[in-house]
Design an enzyme around this catalytic site. Structure first.
Site, PDB file in Angstrom:
ATOM      1  N   GLU A  89      36.250  43.300  50.328  1.00  0.00           N
ATOM      2  CA  GLU A  89      36.255  42.006  50.224  1.00  0.00           C
ATOM      3  C   GLU A  89      35.747  41.877  48.855  1.00  0.00           C
ATOM      4  OE1 GLU A  89      37.363  39.555  51.892  1.00  0.00           O
ATOM      5  OE2 GLU A  89      38.083  40.774  53.843  1.00  0.00           O
ATOM      6  N   SER A  90      36.493  40.881  47.778  1.00  0.00           N
ATOM      7  CA  SER A  90      36.239  41.169  46.611  1.00  0.00           C
ATOM      8  C   SER A  90      35.846  39.700  45.795  1.00  0.00           C
ATOM      9  CB  SER A  90      37.489  41.812  45.660  1.00  0.00           C
ATOM     10  OG  SER A  90      38.593  40.882  45.825  1.00  0.00           O
ATOM     11  N   THR A 138      32.139  48.209  40.997  1.00  0.00           N
ATOM     12  CA  THR A 138      32.217  47.129  40.086  1.00  0.00           C
ATOM     13  C   THR A 138      31.015  47.275  39.162  1.00  0.00           C
ATOM     14  OG1 THR A 138      31.806  44.385  40.043  1.00  0.00           O
ATOM     15  CG2 THR A 138      31.222  45.561  42.165  1.00  0.00           C
ATOM     16  N   ASP A 139      30.901  46.363  38.062  1.00  0.00           N
ATOM     17  CA  ASP A 139      29.811  46.283  37.004  1.00  0.00           C
ATOM     18  C   ASP A 139      28.752  45.469  37.919  1.00  0.00           C
ATOM     19  OD1 ASP A 139      31.105  44.073  36.653  1.00  0.00           O
ATOM     20  OD2 ASP A 139      31.254  44.211  34.501  1.00  0.00           O
ATOM     21  N   GLU A 140      29.151  44.562  38.746  1.00  0.00           N
ATOM     22  CA  GLU A 140      28.342  43.532  39.370  1.00  0.00           C
ATOM     23  C   GLU A 140      27.173  43.860  40.065  1.00  0.00           C
ATOM     24  OE1 GLU A 140      30.487  40.132  40.621  1.00  0.00           O
ATOM     25  OE2 GLU A 140      32.130  40.534  39.744  1.00  0.00           O
ATOM     26  N   TYR A 186      28.375  39.558  47.415  1.00  0.00           N
ATOM     27  CA  TYR A 186      29.605  40.570  47.210  1.00  0.00           C
ATOM     28  C   TYR A 186      28.947  41.849  46.542  1.00  0.00           C
ATOM     29  CZ  TYR A 186      33.002  42.658  44.254  1.00  0.00           C
ATOM     30  OH  TYR A 186      33.665  43.609  43.472  1.00  0.00           O
ATOM     31  N   LYS A 190      28.509  45.526  47.660  1.00  0.00           N
ATOM     32  CA  LYS A 190      29.195  46.975  46.842  1.00  0.00           C
ATOM     33  C   LYS A 190      28.161  47.908  46.379  1.00  0.00           C
ATOM     34  CE  LYS A 190      32.841  47.444  45.369  1.00  0.00           C
ATOM     35  NZ  LYS A 190      33.917  48.117  46.168  1.00  0.00           N
ATOM     36  N   ASN A 216      38.770  42.998  35.950  1.00  0.00           N
ATOM     37  CA  ASN A 216      39.960  43.306  35.603  1.00  0.00           C
ATOM     38  C   ASN A 216      41.152  41.858  35.587  1.00  0.00           C
ATOM     39  OD1 ASN A 216      40.845  46.478  37.003  1.00  0.00           O
ATOM     40  ND2 ASN A 216      38.836  45.632  36.271  1.00  0.00           N
ATOM     41  N   LEU A 226      39.731  33.728  38.427  1.00  0.00           N
ATOM     42  CA  LEU A 226      39.907  32.680  37.248  1.00  0.00           C
ATOM     43  C   LEU A 226      41.338  32.629  36.853  1.00  0.00           C
ATOM     44  CD1 LEU A 226      38.309  30.788  35.460  1.00  0.00           C
ATOM     45  CD2 LEU A 226      37.958  33.104  33.875  1.00  0.00           C
TER      46      LEU A 226
HETATM   47  P1  NAD Z   1      41.452  42.659  46.137  1.00  0.00           P
HETATM   48  O1  NAD Z   1      40.727  41.600  46.884  1.00  0.00           O
HETATM   49  O2  NAD Z   1      42.614  42.079  45.328  1.00  0.00           O
HETATM   50  O3  NAD Z   1      42.171  43.575  47.501  1.00  0.00           O
HETATM   51  C1  NAD Z   1      41.410  44.344  48.248  1.00  0.00           C
HETATM   52  C2  NAD Z   1      42.305  45.042  49.230  1.00  0.00           C
HETATM   53  O4  NAD Z   1      41.566  45.574  50.264  1.00  0.00           O
HETATM   54  C3  NAD Z   1      43.397  44.061  50.056  1.00  0.00           C
HETATM   55  O5  NAD Z   1      44.497  44.458  49.986  1.00  0.00           O
HETATM   56  C4  NAD Z   1      42.861  43.786  51.281  1.00  0.00           C
HETATM   57  O6  NAD Z   1      43.962  43.515  52.658  1.00  0.00           O
HETATM   58  C5  NAD Z   1      42.127  45.144  51.612  1.00  0.00           C
HETATM   59  N1  NAD Z   1      41.212  45.199  52.460  1.00  0.00           N
HETATM   60  C6  NAD Z   1      40.191  44.198  52.798  1.00  0.00           C
HETATM   61  N2  NAD Z   1      39.332  44.488  53.768  1.00  0.00           N
HETATM   62  C7  NAD Z   1      39.870  45.660  54.318  1.00  0.00           C
HETATM   63  C8  NAD Z   1      39.564  46.292  55.458  1.00  0.00           C
HETATM   64  N3  NAD Z   1      38.401  46.082  56.235  1.00  0.00           N
HETATM   65  N4  NAD Z   1      40.186  47.525  55.759  1.00  0.00           N
HETATM   66  C9  NAD Z   1      41.429  47.929  54.926  1.00  0.00           C
HETATM   67  N5  NAD Z   1      41.541  47.080  54.022  1.00  0.00           N
HETATM   68  C10 NAD Z   1      40.878  46.042  53.583  1.00  0.00           C
HETATM   69  O7  NAD Z   1      40.593  43.199  45.392  1.00  0.00           O
HETATM   70  P2  NAD Z   1      40.738  44.144  44.010  1.00  0.00           P
HETATM   71  O8  NAD Z   1      40.295  42.991  42.912  1.00  0.00           O
HETATM   72  O9  NAD Z   1      41.803  44.632  43.892  1.00  0.00           O
HETATM   73  O10 NAD Z   1      39.659  44.906  43.997  1.00  0.00           O
HETATM   74  C11 NAD Z   1      39.658  46.475  44.541  1.00  0.00           C
HETATM   75  C12 NAD Z   1      38.424  47.376  44.354  1.00  0.00           C
HETATM   76  O11 NAD Z   1      37.931  47.423  42.892  1.00  0.00           O
HETATM   77  C13 NAD Z   1      37.388  46.455  45.198  1.00  0.00           C
HETATM   78  O12 NAD Z   1      36.580  47.534  45.876  1.00  0.00           O
HETATM   79  C14 NAD Z   1      36.639  45.796  44.212  1.00  0.00           C
HETATM   80  O13 NAD Z   1      35.056  45.891  44.374  1.00  0.00           O
HETATM   81  C15 NAD Z   1      36.762  46.750  42.773  1.00  0.00           C
HETATM   82  N6  NAD Z   1      36.599  45.879  41.456  1.00  0.00           N
HETATM   83  C16 NAD Z   1      37.268  44.885  41.164  1.00  0.00           C
HETATM   84  C17 NAD Z   1      37.279  44.356  40.214  1.00  0.00           C
HETATM   85  C18 NAD Z   1      38.010  43.059  39.646  1.00  0.00           C
HETATM   86  O14 NAD Z   1      38.030  42.826  38.847  1.00  0.00           O
HETATM   87  N7  NAD Z   1      38.979  42.833  40.534  1.00  0.00           N
HETATM   88  C19 NAD Z   1      36.477  44.789  38.875  1.00  0.00           C
HETATM   89  C20 NAD Z   1      35.963  46.199  39.267  1.00  0.00           C
HETATM   90  C21 NAD Z   1      35.777  46.537  40.755  1.00  0.00           C
HETATM   91  P1  TYD Z   2      36.058  35.599  39.094  1.00  0.00           P
HETATM   92  O1  TYD Z   2      37.532  35.600  38.833  1.00  0.00           O
HETATM   93  O2  TYD Z   2      36.006  34.863  40.327  1.00  0.00           O
HETATM   94  O3  TYD Z   2      35.185  36.870  38.747  1.00  0.00           O
HETATM   95  P2  TYD Z   2      33.902  37.357  39.016  1.00  0.00           P
HETATM   96  O4  TYD Z   2      33.049  36.047  39.493  1.00  0.00           O
HETATM   97  O5  TYD Z   2      33.845  38.256  39.636  1.00  0.00           O
HETATM   98  O6  TYD Z   2      33.281  37.744  37.548  1.00  0.00           O
HETATM   99  O7  TYD Z   2      35.525  34.417  37.967  1.00  0.00           O
HETATM  100  C1  TYD Z   2      35.288  34.773  36.301  1.00  0.00           C
HETATM  101  C2  TYD Z   2      34.417  33.885  35.927  1.00  0.00           C
HETATM  102  O8  TYD Z   2      35.014  32.648  35.738  1.00  0.00           O
HETATM  103  C3  TYD Z   2      33.038  33.656  36.581  1.00  0.00           C
HETATM  104  O9  TYD Z   2      32.128  33.456  35.381  1.00  0.00           O
HETATM  105  C4  TYD Z   2      33.182  32.371  37.305  1.00  0.00           C
HETATM  106  C5  TYD Z   2      34.068  31.617  36.540  1.00  0.00           C
HETATM  107  N1  TYD Z   2      35.041  30.695  37.342  1.00  0.00           N
HETATM  108  C6  TYD Z   2      35.261  29.289  36.917  1.00  0.00           C
HETATM  109  O10 TYD Z   2      34.647  28.772  36.248  1.00  0.00           O
HETATM  110  N2  TYD Z   2      36.125  28.605  37.848  1.00  0.00           N
HETATM  111  C7  TYD Z   2      36.806  29.127  38.669  1.00  0.00           C
HETATM  112  O11 TYD Z   2      37.656  28.276  39.509  1.00  0.00           O
HETATM  113  C8  TYD Z   2      36.933  30.440  39.074  1.00  0.00           C
HETATM  114  C9  TYD Z   2      37.532  31.070  40.255  1.00  0.00           C
HETATM  115  C10 TYD Z   2      35.913  31.286  38.480  1.00  0.00           C
END
Ligand code: NAD
Ligand code: TYD
Length: 380
Positions: A89-90, A138-140, A186, A190, A216, A226
């Protein structure tokens, strides 16, 4: 079953980053069998993988990573020797409303996958030899950095893809050695999963790698985040909800550059190590939003400034982390990775992709994307 050189399980492959990783591996390594395991939550969309779904080295399995019995069965049946674990869950806002789902998937799910892999690998004569559990994080987890330079200063670090906007908004950066200090449900979930992965290395000797990446952006991101949300709203003339004053800083990386880093680290990374992934590309939210507005307006033929009025400051996110900034010099110097795209190119490509793929977006906002695949996999 075909005899593949390796059997690699990629979890979360129907999500945003996962589909890029699956596509890269399926196309680049025909000698590997790639198993994409995904629960297809709201964030999972198999339409993201239409282009590769018929390739002979690709298989999709709908399953929940928190289902230990299923993880045991799948890892054994497909003789998995490498795992790239992205399923999670992301979305921070969802974690604030529903932390339990995050603990279940991110913590218990990761633990189930680790345990199932451990049992299978320890049952083999070669045990952990040639095996790898690669956990994507994640860096978070490092918490939040201070905004000591709110106006921005020239960043001390560069890559060959650094753009003219090359600012740092503080003096500190997240290093691999930075102490974990997560704030949101979140990032807490993680962080916990990262600790379990390292514990399986330290306790059982499982070969593991953890990487922590910055935000990303790029094609196929679910439009609650966003960048895709705002591109879609600008296109439709809808309000852009900017949290707080829009001063928070995020460090952005094009998703295919993340996928390239994952490929490199999976093959060349050192077991038990952590690598930070990022391109030294910090942006204040409000500045980034202005770039999005200018780009969308230009590409759809609106006169400059048409959509500026859509900016709408709203109540801040609870516990909103101020600044993330990744120091990825270890990955650059040890494995030679660098981002390939300048941010300006990446944003242009991304905006064009969402404008050209309106149908993909509409099927998500209408819910149609789920109906089709939920029916197809309704037996599981
Ligand atoms: P996303 O939410 O787009 O995709 C997550 C996927 O995991 C989905 O396809 C969902 O169906 C699946 N999933 C969720 N719960 C599940 C479960 N219980 N069993 C099997 N599958 C399940 O996420 P994302 O943005 O692609 O991120 C992928 C990974 O990268 C995550 O671990 C996230 O923490 C990490 N990450 C994301 C970012 C970012 O900016 N998006 C940055 C750094 C790290
Ligand atoms: P987001 O894409 O949710 O990523 P993360 O919270 O994991 O960094 O949000 C990126 C930034 O944008 C974050 O500082 C929150 C802000 N944000 C808004 O200002 N408005 C929005 O509707 C959303 C989804 C995010």
């Amino acid at each position: 079953m075909d005899n593949f050189k390796r059997n690699i399980l990629i979890t979360g492959g129907a999500g945003f980053i996962g589909n890029h990783v699956v596509r890269l591996f399926v196309n680049k390594y025909p000698e590997y069998r790639i198993i994409n395991l995904d629960k297809l939550t709201y964030a999972g969309n198999l339409e993201n993988l239409e282009d590769i779904k018929c390739q002979r080295n690709y298989k999709f399995i709908k399953a929940d990573i928190a289902d230990l019995a299923e993880m045991r069965r799948i890892i054994t049946e497909y003789r998995i020797d490498g795992i790239i674990h992205l399923a999670a869950e992301s979305h921070v806002d969802r974690s604030i409303k529903d932390p339990f789902t995050f603990a279940r998937t991110n913590v218990m799910g990761t633990l189930s996958l680790l345990q199932a892999a451990r049992e299978y690998w320890e049952s083999q004569t070669e045990r952990y030899e040639g095996k790898l559990f690669y956990h994507i994080s994640t860096d978070e987890v490092y918490g939040a950095l201070e905004l000591t330079n709110p106006e921005g200063i020239e960043s001390p670090f560069k890559t060959s893809a650094s753009s003219e906007h090359h600012q740092a908004y503080g003096t500190e950066f997240f290093l691999e050695t930075t102490k974990y200090n997560p704030h949101s449900p979140y990032s807490a979930s993680k962080a916990s999963s990262d600790h379990f992965v390292r514990a399986y290395h330290d306790t059982y000797g499982m070969p593991t790698i953890v990487t922590n990446c910055s935000n990303n952006y790029g094609p196929y991101q679910f439009p609650e985040k966003l960048i895709p949300l705002f591109i879609n709203n600008i296109r439709q003339g809808k309000a852009l909800p900017v949290y707080g004053k829009g001063e928070n800083v995020r460090d952005w990386l094009y998703v295919e550059d993340h996928a390239r880093a994952i490929d490199l680290i999976f093959h060349k990374g050192k077991v038990s190590e952590t690598y930070n992934i990022g391109g030294f590309n910090e942006w204040k939210n409000i500045d980034l939003i202005k770039v999005l507005i200018r780009t969308v307006d230009r590409l759809i033929g609106n006169p400059e400034g048409t959509s500026d009025h859509l900016i709408s400051y709203v109540t801040d996110r609870m516990g909103h982390d101020m600044r993330y900034a990744i120091d990825s010099r270890k990955l650059q110097s040890e494995l030679g990775w660098e981002p390939s795209l300048q941010f300006e190119e990446g944003i242009e490509k991304t905006v064009r992709w969402y404008l050209d793929n309106e149908e993909w977006m509409n099927r998500i906002t209408s819910g149609d994307y789920q109906r089709y695949y939920q029916e197809m996999y309704s037996d599981r």
